[in-house]
Design an enzyme around this catalytic site. Structure first.
Site, mmCIF file in Angstrom:
data_model
loop_
_atom_site.group_PDB
_atom_site.id
_atom_site.type_symbol
_atom_site.label_atom_id
_atom_site.label_comp_id
_atom_site.label_asym_id
_atom_site.label_seq_id
_atom_site.Cartn_x
_atom_site.Cartn_y
_atom_site.Cartn_z
ATOM 1 N N ARG A 67 2.237 -2.005 3.959
ATOM 2 C CA ARG A 67 2.676 -3.407 4.008
ATOM 3 C C ARG A 67 2.778 -3.871 5.455
ATOM 4 O O ARG A 67 3.540 -4.772 5.781
ATOM 5 C CB ARG A 67 4.022 -3.567 3.324
ATOM 6 C CG ARG A 67 5.057 -2.629 3.892
ATOM 7 C CD ARG A 67 6.416 -3.071 3.532
ATOM 8 N NE ARG A 67 7.338 -2.018 3.923
ATOM 9 C CZ ARG A 67 8.634 -2.127 3.860
ATOM 10 N NH1 ARG A 67 9.156 -3.249 3.434
ATOM 11 N NH2 ARG A 67 9.407 -1.146 4.229
ATOM 12 N N LYS A 94 4.683 -7.000 9.585
ATOM 13 C CA LYS A 94 5.197 -6.152 8.500
ATOM 14 C C LYS A 94 5.618 -7.070 7.356
ATOM 15 O O LYS A 94 6.426 -7.979 7.560
ATOM 16 C CB LYS A 94 6.383 -5.355 9.025
ATOM 17 C CG LYS A 94 6.889 -4.281 8.086
ATOM 18 C CD LYS A 94 7.860 -3.378 8.829
ATOM 19 C CE LYS A 94 8.655 -2.499 7.889
ATOM 20 N NZ LYS A 94 9.685 -1.743 8.600
ATOM 21 N N ASP A 139 3.238 -4.213 -3.302
ATOM 22 C CA ASP A 139 2.746 -5.579 -3.094
ATOM 23 C C ASP A 139 2.457 -5.907 -1.627
ATOM 24 O O ASP A 139 1.993 -6.989 -1.307
ATOM 25 C CB ASP A 139 3.740 -6.595 -3.672
ATOM 26 C CG ASP A 139 5.114 -6.496 -3.014
ATOM 27 O OD1 ASP A 139 5.279 -5.690 -2.081
ATOM 28 O OD2 ASP A 139 6.020 -7.235 -3.446
ATOM 29 N N GLY A 140 2.779 -4.969 -0.740
ATOM 30 C CA GLY A 140 2.512 -5.222 0.679
ATOM 31 C C GLY A 140 3.454 -6.228 1.307
ATOM 32 O O GLY A 140 3.238 -6.662 2.437
ATOM 33 N N ARG A 190 6.596 -6.865 14.570
ATOM 34 C CA ARG A 190 7.174 -5.709 15.253
ATOM 35 C C ARG A 190 6.337 -5.386 16.485
ATOM 36 O O ARG A 190 5.106 -5.441 16.439
ATOM 37 C CB ARG A 190 7.165 -4.542 14.266
ATOM 38 C CG ARG A 190 7.606 -3.234 14.833
ATOM 39 C CD ARG A 190 8.096 -2.324 13.729
ATOM 40 N NE ARG A 190 7.023 -1.673 12.994
ATOM 41 C CZ ARG A 190 7.242 -0.832 11.985
ATOM 42 N NH1 ARG A 190 8.472 -0.570 11.583
ATOM 43 N NH2 ARG A 190 6.238 -0.268 11.350
ATOM 44 N N ARG A 197 2.767 8.212 14.677
ATOM 45 C CA ARG A 197 3.915 8.941 14.132
ATOM 46 C C ARG A 197 3.584 10.422 14.033
ATOM 47 O O ARG A 197 2.408 10.800 14.084
ATOM 48 C CB ARG A 197 4.203 8.417 12.714
ATOM 49 C CG ARG A 197 4.366 6.923 12.646
ATOM 50 C CD ARG A 197 3.750 6.360 11.362
ATOM 51 N NE ARG A 197 3.695 4.889 11.415
ATOM 52 C CZ ARG A 197 4.647 4.087 10.986
ATOM 53 N NH1 ARG A 197 5.709 4.596 10.414
ATOM 54 N NH2 ARG A 197 4.542 2.783 11.096
ATOM 55 N N ASP A 212 6.997 10.423 8.765
ATOM 56 C CA ASP A 212 6.224 9.196 9.006
ATOM 57 C C ASP A 212 7.078 8.129 9.699
ATOM 58 O O ASP A 212 6.560 7.099 10.118
ATOM 59 C CB ASP A 212 5.663 8.636 7.689
ATOM 60 C CG ASP A 212 6.726 8.482 6.621
ATOM 61 O OD1 ASP A 212 7.378 9.490 6.303
ATOM 62 O OD2 ASP A 212 6.914 7.362 6.115
ATOM 63 N N ASN A 213 8.365 8.383 9.819
ATOM 64 C CA ASN A 213 9.237 7.428 10.496
ATOM 65 C C ASN A 213 9.717 7.974 11.839
ATOM 66 O O ASN A 213 10.753 7.546 12.348
ATOM 67 C CB ASN A 213 10.435 7.082 9.611
ATOM 68 C CG ASN A 213 10.020 6.269 8.392
ATOM 69 O OD1 ASN A 213 8.978 5.616 8.411
ATOM 70 N ND2 ASN A 213 10.814 6.305 7.339
HETATM 71 P P1 AMP Z 1 8.975 3.168 4.507
HETATM 72 O O1 AMP Z 1 9.980 3.575 3.498
HETATM 73 O O2 AMP Z 1 9.104 1.721 4.910
HETATM 74 O O3 AMP Z 1 8.922 4.077 5.682
HETATM 75 O O4 AMP Z 1 7.567 3.233 3.780
HETATM 76 C C1 AMP Z 1 7.029 4.402 3.242
HETATM 77 C C2 AMP Z 1 5.630 4.135 2.749
HETATM 78 O O5 AMP Z 1 5.641 3.195 1.671
HETATM 79 C C3 AMP Z 1 4.693 3.547 3.789
HETATM 80 O O6 AMP Z 1 3.418 4.060 3.554
HETATM 81 C C4 AMP Z 1 4.749 2.080 3.488
HETATM 82 O O7 AMP Z 1 3.623 1.390 3.961
HETATM 83 C C5 AMP Z 1 4.823 2.074 1.989
HETATM 84 N N1 AMP Z 1 5.435 0.842 1.456
HETATM 85 C C6 AMP Z 1 6.723 0.489 1.555
HETATM 86 N N2 AMP Z 1 6.940 -0.712 0.969
HETATM 87 C C7 AMP Z 1 5.747 -1.141 0.502
HETATM 88 C C8 AMP Z 1 5.316 -2.308 -0.206
HETATM 89 N N3 AMP Z 1 6.149 -3.290 -0.537
HETATM 90 N N4 AMP Z 1 4.009 -2.393 -0.526
HETATM 91 C C9 AMP Z 1 3.156 -1.406 -0.197
HETATM 92 N N5 AMP Z 1 3.495 -0.291 0.450
HETATM 93 C C10 AMP Z 1 4.785 -0.144 0.810
HETATM 94 MG MG MG Z 2 8.015 3.968 7.405
#
Ligand code: AMP
Ligand code: MG
Length: 501
Positions: free
Chosen positions: A101, A121, A133-134, A184, A191, A260-261
């Protein structure tokens, strides 16, 4: 919603000087993708000082900004792409995550000569959305804006927030929420999980290309080392040790330290369920999804090391062709991380106690205070801020009144004061130094929630703005905003935070 064919390239001025390097890396590092337009972009907030630092024109951004910062128009020079990465999420390896997203518009060189990523983002689906949904909801966008800017003002390396826009489109989570996009800015978005993505595919050539790129971008001195990749690994570990020590020193809990974070640059990234301690308890967890307390406050240094061990595994073939030798090298770096963290942390804690010199029993003094704070459920931030008041000659009860078990503190205060006597510094100087490292203001969870609620329910951004103002100068007393120093009342306490994904 407009169709994405209308998502045209414009000649808007604000981003005239893109200089994209990630897009030059091999194709398998990313998937090109434009943002998906939104119905009604509205610029809630532009970070004008940051815009200027980036060499962008705040005036232009204010006028054409909503279109660009929502993804409706792609500025000239941008090469929008979603980055590929993998990651360990709560210990489980996921081979493919990636920007689901988020879309990297491109890179600019800031006034200091540093290359910075500009990323949207919440800008719509990508090849990595995995059914998502991105999109992003307004609440998490505001949280990221507030906390990332607060971290920066506290002096802690973090990604920055350039802008927040609402989209005019709903996003569907447990409830229907207003959609938003945050812009951002990061030293880069590489990462630990980016290395894992290629290592998991046995793509050593890509791991090497990524390491070369990261060295050039973030650790150029390492290229001159005898073993550049080992020097790079050590440098990443060193920065992370310093970063996590700094988190602990202000009571920050990241909440979702998946690989990944964790950035290679050493910036704090992804402000999903993060929160600051109010009362001190090392086992504190806020994140609603962290059932086992994996990412609890005091676990962060250890988890940082675990994540960095995963990074080391991806780099082993680059360290040495002999596997055993490579593993030994990585293990030495892991030991170095542990020592480095401890030294950084103790150094910061000394500063918080106003100790200007290092002495043998400092660690015990720090630990005894932390134990008393825990026993008395004392507010972490106020406790340290008030130590400076004691140095200024105020009575002990400015401190003991914070504790539910004040008797545990009395002895500590006299030990501490005796310890201060063993140094030459004048009290006023010491108090001043302490106020530079012990913030008066942190982004308290209940304040963030109040600001989000007003914005989401009533489109009222005044609390958000006020909070940003206060948090821009965290080490100044700002008497006008004295109530922002206070911990939550019983009925204001926020016990859980949510990723909002
Ligand atoms: P995060 O928890 O934000 O670190 O995200 C973990 C993974 O989930 C990453 O690959 C994000 O891009 C994906 N992700 C989180 N929220 C969405 C969303 N609403 N739509 C698509 N991918 C998402
Ligand atoms: Mg993340």
């Amino acid at each position: 919603m407009k169709s994405s064919e209308e998502n045209h390239v414009s000649n808007e001025a604000p981003f005239a000087q893109f200089d994209n390097s990630y897009a030059r890396l091999p194709d398998r590092f990313y998937v090109k993708r434009n943002p998906t337009p939104v119905s009604e972009p509205y610029l809630i907030k532009l970070n004008e000082p940051l815009a200027r630092d980036l060499g962008l024109n705040p005036y232009d951004l204010k006028h054409h900004g909503a279109q660009i910062l929502s993804g409706n128009k792609v500025p000239k020079g941008a090469e929008p792409l979603a980055m590929a990465y993998a990651g360990h999420q709560f210990g489980n390896f996921v081979r493919q995550l990636g920007d689901g997203r988020a879309i990297l518009l491109g890179e600019v060189i800031d006034h200091a000569g540093n290359r910075r990523d500009i990323q949207l983002k919440g800008s719509g689906p990508t090849a990595f959305s995995r059914g998502g949904d991105g999109r992003a909801a307004l609440g998490p966008v505001l949280r990221e804006y507030i906390v990332s800017e607060a971290m920066h003002a506290l002096g802690i390396p973090a990604t920055r927030a350039l802008a927040a826009v609402t989209t005019g489109d709903p996003v569907y989570r447990e409830t229907v929420l207003p959609g938003a996009v945050v812009t951002r800015v990061a030293a880069s978005h590489i990462r630990v999980g980016t290395f894992q993505f290629f290592a998991a595919r046995g793509d050593e050539e890509a791991v090497r290309a990524l390491a070369d790129y990261a060295i050039k971008r973030h650790y150029p001195v390492c290229s001159a080392a005898e073993n550049p990749y080992l020097a790079f690994y050590r440098a990443v570990c060193e920065r992370q040790a310093g970063l996590i020590a700094h988190w602990l020193a202000v009571g920050f809990i990241h909440g979702v330290m998946n690989t990944d974070n964790m950035t290679i640059s050493g910036e704090t990234i992804d402000f999903g369920p993060c929160a600051f301690l109010d009362s001190y308890d090392p086992a504190t967890v806020f994140s609603s999804i962290d059932h086992g307390g994996r990412y609890a406050y005091a676990n962060q240094p250890g988890i940082g090391q675990w994540n960095l061990a995963r990074l080391g595994e991806t780099l082993l073939p680059l360290f040495d062709e002999d596997r055993d030798r490579a593993v030994n090298m990585a293990n030495e770096v892991m030991a170095f991380y542990g020592e480095r963290f401890q030294a950084e942390w103790l150094g910061r804690m000394r500063g918080k106690l106003g100790l200007l010199e290092a002495q043998d029993d400092d660690l015990e003094l720090v630990q005894a205070l932390l134990a008393a704070m825990q026993a008395g459920e004392m507010d972490f931030t106020l406790t340290f801020r008030r130590l400076a008041d004691l140095c200024d000659g105020q009575p002990a009860d400015v401190l003991t009144s914070l504790s539910k078990a004040p008797e545990t503190l009395v002895g500590w205060i006299s030990t501490w004061q005796a310890r201060l006597q063993r140094e030459e510094a004048a009290s006023a100087e010491r108090a001043k130094a302490m106020r530079k490292v012990n913030p008066a203001f942190i982004p308290r969870n209940h304040r963030i929630e109040q600001a989000i609620l007003a914005a989401v329910q009533d489109a009222d951004f005044s609390l958000f703005e006020a909070l940003l103002d206060v948090l821009a100068r965290p080490y100044e007393d700002q008497p006008r905003f004295a109530t922002y120093q206070l911990p939550p009342e019983q009925d204001e306490r926020v016990l859980q935070t949510f990723c909002g994904t």
